[in-house]
Structure formats: structure tokens, C-alpha cells
Design an enzyme around this catalytic site. Sequence first.
Site, short mmCIF file in Angstrom:
data_model
loop_
_atom_site.label_atom_id
_atom_site.label_comp_id
_atom_site.label_asym_id
_atom_site.label_seq_id
_atom_site.Cartn_x
_atom_site.Cartn_y
_atom_site.Cartn_z
N LYS A 94 0.89 -1.19 -0.02
CA LYS A 94 -0.01 0.17 0.05
C LYS A 94 0.95 1.13 -0.09
O LYS A 94 0.30 2.22 -0.49
CB LYS A 94 -0.88 -0.18 1.16
CG LYS A 94 -0.02 -0.22 2.54
CD LYS A 94 -1.23 -0.65 3.61
CE LYS A 94 -0.41 -0.86 4.88
NZ LYS A 94 -0.17 -2.47 5.10
N GLU A 118 -5.25 -5.89 -5.16
CA GLU A 118 -6.35 -6.31 -4.28
C GLU A 118 -5.85 -6.25 -2.80
O GLU A 118 -6.57 -5.90 -1.85
CB GLU A 118 -7.03 -7.55 -4.79
CG GLU A 118 -8.08 -7.84 -3.96
CD GLU A 118 -9.31 -6.92 -4.09
OE1 GLU A 118 -9.98 -6.79 -5.06
OE2 GLU A 118 -9.86 -6.06 -3.09
N GLY A 176 -0.10 -10.23 18.31
CA GLY A 176 0.48 -10.19 16.95
C GLY A 176 -0.26 -9.26 16.05
O GLY A 176 -0.09 -9.13 14.90
N GLU A 179 2.50 -3.87 15.65
CA GLU A 179 3.93 -4.09 15.60
C GLU A 179 4.49 -3.46 16.75
O GLU A 179 4.02 -2.87 17.48
CB GLU A 179 4.26 -3.83 14.18
CG GLU A 179 3.95 -4.30 13.08
CD GLU A 179 4.04 -3.89 11.70
OE1 GLU A 179 5.33 -3.36 11.55
OE2 GLU A 179 3.26 -3.65 11.05
N LYS A 194 -4.33 3.49 2.75
CA LYS A 194 -5.54 2.78 2.32
C LYS A 194 -6.60 3.72 1.64
O LYS A 194 -7.16 3.27 0.47
CB LYS A 194 -5.85 1.64 3.14
CG LYS A 194 -5.01 0.78 3.52
CD LYS A 194 -5.39 -0.03 4.83
CE LYS A 194 -4.31 -1.00 5.05
NZ LYS A 194 -4.37 -1.78 6.38
#
Lengths: 417, 417
Positions: A94, A118, A176, A179, A194
Site C-alpha cells: 500500500k 487487491e 500479533g 507491531e 489505504k
Amino acid sequence: MGLGTVGRAFLRALAENRDDIGRRLAEPLEVTRILVRDPARHPEERHRLTTDARDILDDPEISVVVEVMGGREPARTYMLEALRRGKSVVTANKEVLAYAGPELWAAAEAGQADLRFEASVGGGIPVVQGLTQGLAADRVRSVVGIVNGTTNYILTRMTDEGSSFEQALAAAQAAGYAEADPTDDLDGHDAARKIAILASIAFGAHVSPDDVAVEGIRHVTAEDIRYGQGQGWRLKVVASARLEADGLLLRVGPAFLPQDHPLAGVSGAYNAILVEGEPVGQVMFFGPGAGGGPTASAVLGDVIEIAWGRHQGVSAPRPVRYRPCPLKDPATDELAAYWRLDVVDRPGTLAQVAQALSEASVSLRSVEQRPKPDGRATLLLVTHRCREGALRQAVANTGRLPVVLSMGPPIRVEGVD
Amino acid sequence: MGLGTVGRAFLRALAENRDDIGRRLAEPLEVTRILVRDPARHPEERHRLTTDARDILDDPEISVVVEVMGGREPARTYMLEALRRGKSVVTANKEVLAYAGPELWAAAEAGQADLRFEASVGGGIPVVQGLTQGLAADRVRSVVGIVNGTTNYILTRMTDEGSSFEQALAAAQAAGYAEADPTDDLDGHDAARKIAILASIAFGAHVSPDDVAVEGIRHVTAEDIRYGQGQGWRLKVVASARLEADGLLLRVGPAFLPQDHPLAGVSGAYNAILVEGEPVGQVMFFGPGAGGGPTASAVLGDVIEIAWGRHQGVSAPRPVRYRPCPLKDPATDELAAYWRLDVVDRPGTLAQVAQALSEASVSLRSVEQRPKPDGRATLLLVTHRCREGALRQAVANTGRLPVVLSMGPPIRVEGVD
């Protein structure tokens, strides 16, 4: 290119779904080379690893390059070269798309190669295809989504368990979903990339993530969320692109949504994108916004599309057709806002705050005063709809009052007049 | 072919979005002929009306036929001939597709023409494309949806307003959400056609709507819905296709969903389709399931896809690849069920009912006894999970008890052990 979580999930999906994919395509898909930094980490793929991108870019037998290495460089350079040389590119990147979209499309047209992405928005949710193909007949008015799983996980946890922002962030990191350095997620930069990509395909708008007004969620407290729950609201990080009479408005930030809003029920690490257009009305795409499996599903879906097209003799891309699309100044937008202030608990405080708002032409819809220890109190304000510029003035006025000890930034409230 | 609500909305969308569509395609889309029954009803389209399908089928200049006349014949015959003669077909006709799918695909392959049918399921929701293209990389395990807007509107109204089935049906008819003869909707036949189409594309299963186990909602009462609400359940008409170890299970019928189920919040005339697959996980498509505008969006989107493909030199269809797919006998499926009985209110009644269930190896999870006037009582039972065959036996046993005055059919309960 790249053999991290997504790359490995891609190879796994390709192996496990070989029969299904074979039924759809005339020729098998074969991964012949994998670019990695450290071959020693992937002994099982030894025979097809390389550390030199030239082994891929210069190989005339390779017709599709899958870029899942992430980061701006060298990914951008590799993609541009692949496209110019007629290799189609599928990417989940992205960052490169959001900042270098027009450059990539130009390379794709020059090389008569396809560019698909996608997986760059909404993980496994086929929203890019939905916008470019399924809703191709529509004039899109707005694209509004929950596109960052990390912040949605944090806010869901704070809502469901009453935990603090810090506790929820720690839980997201342990699970998880966040980060070690969560800046890009928490401060809205990931979502800005995005929504810039979605705006480019929905409106043909040539926009960059830097055009998006972003607000983060570090200031959100359990008290804010509880207060909203009491009003029937859910706090979400909303990314939006709206085509209004005076331009395209691009935003990312926390917002209270009414419980019956289609995005209000999207919880945990899920993503959802709500599209409004004419003549379709409201359409929503929902699913896992990240993770190896979902991302691999989107990447492999794109590869299958390209393979199908090649089999039909198609190689041209379906490019974004950019058109002039002026941006709207967020300060001219209208909103109702929630706002929390820590104040000195004494007679006259509320009157001073109300006066400071009124001087900025912001009117109060409701106010709640909660006594706190040590002679302090918390004021929870909700304004009527006002111009964002006026609200900023109200914040400045209020901040100058000696009775105001601290305050969080206002949070937009949707569905309130 | 056809100029009803959808046909008119299609012409309107084509006119209003001409610029956007032009940006996407190299050549303009032009509607040159419209087949109608009664030209006098459409004076504004006079110059391009015809009452003779031959004017369309025999015209070599026409490359795409849009079928929005509905009904099995003559729609099926026209579509077959158009395809065989190399004209691509876009249709919203779920009935022809569900019953004549393989025949249509054979004609499409013979004529090297494309066949598209996004509007046949879920109105404006791009779920057909999502399944065939976006999720092409996935092994789909289940497709579960709310695909009938009429029954969802009725159940939503019964839930929100506590109205009876008859009142809600009358409201749906008044609002234009139910037809004068609502049989196809209320008894599950419309949803059965749609899930058969979805199963054919998700699994390559050669199935007909007659393979779907259907149950209607005419027996549902306001009391059933209120009881479910008290348990945290929402009643929905659920259409499902699940690939299990022993075959494909196809169903349509009312089911109680837990409140946090992704489909539980889909209300009014909206539709939603939830797809589970590997590696993507859960993906949901949501939007308006019917209506002229949404259907026109899907039809026109298909036409644009075909036009784009033609421009690229593609004419071949992307056919459904059928494969052997045995059907599972619903009697071997497991479910928990809710069940309402009107009984004689006297000591021992509950014991007799419990005994009748126990003889069929069905165990009770909960039972509530509500006294009613005239010496009657209502029993509201919820079973533990059991085989559907066992449940049918329990229903038969119970029906034979003299203390049981009447009973509704069991309703499945999802999310209960």
C-alpha cells in the site's frame, strides 16, 4: 519478491488449491524464482531462491511478478522495471501504491502489463475489484471504512473489557495484531494510505496519503468509550473519502458511530468498507483486514485474474483514469463532536467553558460534569453540528481558560444533528 | 429485452453515468433495440422499441443482449439463441439460471460469447464476481446468506415492532417489498434459486433449486421472535451451501442466529452473503438485495465488463467448471432446535413431551411453560444438538400425544451446543 508471512502463505495456498486453480485456468501457475535477503532462512525453498532481483527481472520466462517484500524501496524500483518490461505485477504494497500510483500506471501502460493490488486494502476482502469492476456502473459518492485492524482490535478490546489504551495496545502486540513500533497504525498513517488508494480507484482522484487529514487514537480513554456506550455509540477509527459539492474530503480518525451504523458492528481485527453510489445505494464489504492467509488469498486471486487474461490474449492493464478532483478543506466540513476536559471543580467553571464555546459559535448539545479526586472534575461535552474551523477555535478558546487543566482533542460523532 | 423497473433503471443509469463509463471504456455503450410487449406503454422510447425478439437476435450489430424480462420462457429460449449466435448475455434472471445453468454455459461456449449474471443474486451486491474472481484462489467451505429481502423485511418488522406475521406481510406489500402473491418468497423458493446459483459458482456443483431443503416462515409467531430475543438470538431466513465431509448440504429456512453473528445485524430489505474459505477466512458482502437501481447497477456493471473484454479482444465466457459434488442428506445433519407447542395445561404434560423426545434420542436444553387462557399452555422447547432425522422422529412422537393441541415446526438455532 519477498518470502515473509504473506509470501509463505501464498506458496501454501498455491500448493493446496492447485486443483481448484487448475480447473479455472488452462495452464498451471508455477513459481520459478523467489527473491529473499537471506537464503539460509528458507532451506526448503533452496532450489528457487535468489538474492538478485535481476534473476527475476531479466528472465523472459517470468510473466508475473508478485511483490510482497513491503517497504518503499527497492520495491518501487523493481515494480517499475518489471512493468516497463511487460511483466505484470501483483502487489500488497500500500505504501508504494499510495505514493507512486500514477508512476506505476504509466509504467504498466508503457509495458502493456497488468498491475493489480487487491491485497493492498482490506486484506482478503475483494473491495478493489468490487469498486473497479462490480460497481463500475455507479457514480460513487463516498467510501467509508474500517481499514486498520490494529486500531479496531484496540478499540474493540477497550470497549468490551473496559481496558485502558495502554493495556489494549499491549494485548494487541501480544496477539500479533500490532507491531513493536505501532506508530503507522495508531496515528492513522496506514489507514491514510489505504483510503488514498480507495479514493484513487473510486473517484479517479490523483491523491496522496499526505492529502488525508489524520487523527490518531493515543488520547482515547476508557472513560470516553464508556460514555459513548451510554449514548448508544461505538468508537471506531473511520477512514473516509466523500465527494461533496465543493470537493473531495479525505479523513482518518476516531469517530463515534450510532449502534445501527453498518460499520458499528465490525469488531476485532476485521475490516469493512462501505460504499455509497448511484444507482446501487449502500454496499459493504467485510472480512479479515490482514494476516498471511487473507492477504495471500487476495494476491493469488489477482495472479489468477492475470493468468486468465493472458490465456485470453489480454495483457493491457485496466488503469485508474485520473481526472481533476479538487480537495475540500476539512475546516469547512461540519461535524458534531464529543470532547473531554479536566477542569478545576468549582462554581462557574462550566459557565466559562460554555462561554468559550459560544464565542466560537459552537453550541452545546449536552454536558456532563463528573467530580474527580483532588478538587478536579471531568466535563464530557457533546456539541451540535458546527464547522470544523469553529470547533478548532472553540478548542483554542477553551485551552486558554485557567480552570481547564487538560483536554483531549474532540472526537467526531456521526448521526447527531 | 424487457422494460420494467430494472430495464428503466438500467437506461437511466446508462444515461446518467455516461461520462464515468466513457472514462472506463474506449467505445460508448448504445442501446439500439428494446423488446417490450406493449409499445404503447413506453412512448418516450418509441424509436427503439420492438415486439419481435428477431429484431434483436438477428441484428449482427448487437453484441450484448441484456435480459431483464424475467420468467422462464421465452427468456431461456432467447438467451440460448443469443449465446449460440455469439452475442454475450447479461441477465438478472435467477429462475432461468438456477434451472438451465449448464445449458446456458454450453450455448455460451458454443457461441464463444460471455454470460454474466451478477444481478441474479443479491441485487446490487457484487457477490458473483467476488466468488468467481476475488476469491478464485480459495477453497470455499460454505456460503451462507440472507438473500431474500421480502422475508428479511417481514422478520425485521416482527422483531422491531412485535407485529404478527400477517401484519408484517401486509406492511411489506404496502411498502412494495412483497408481491401480491408472495409464495416464492415466503416459502423459500426464491432463496433456493439463489443459493443454487451461488453453490454452482462456489463449488462447481451442478445443482438445481429442487436439491435445496426449503422451509418457509408462515408459521413464525411474534411469540417465537420475542422468545429468541430474550435468548440473545435474531430470527433470519438463512440460505446455506456447506461442503461437508459427506457431501454438499443445501438449505433455506428460518434460523435463530446469535446476536454477534455477522448476519444477525442485516435488517430490512438488505441482503448479505457470508463466504468461508481457505485461506481467506470469513468474508461478507452486504447491500441492497433488490430494487431497480441496485439491480441496474449489477446489470450495467456486467455489460461494462463485457465491453471492456471485447475491447481487449476477449469474447470467451468464464464458465462454471462443473465437477462431481454429491449431495448430503439433510436428515444426517445436526442441529439444535427451538420448538413451540400448544398443550393442555395439566400435571404430567411436560413429562409426556419430554418422554416423547427422549424416545427419539433428542435431549432438552431448556423448556419454558407459559399458561394460556382456556386451560391451555404453551411450551417453548430448545433441544441440544441432535440429528435432524432424530428431531423429525421427536416431532412425530410428540404430535401423537393427546395433550398436544398444535405445534409449529422446529426452528434451527445456530451457535448452541
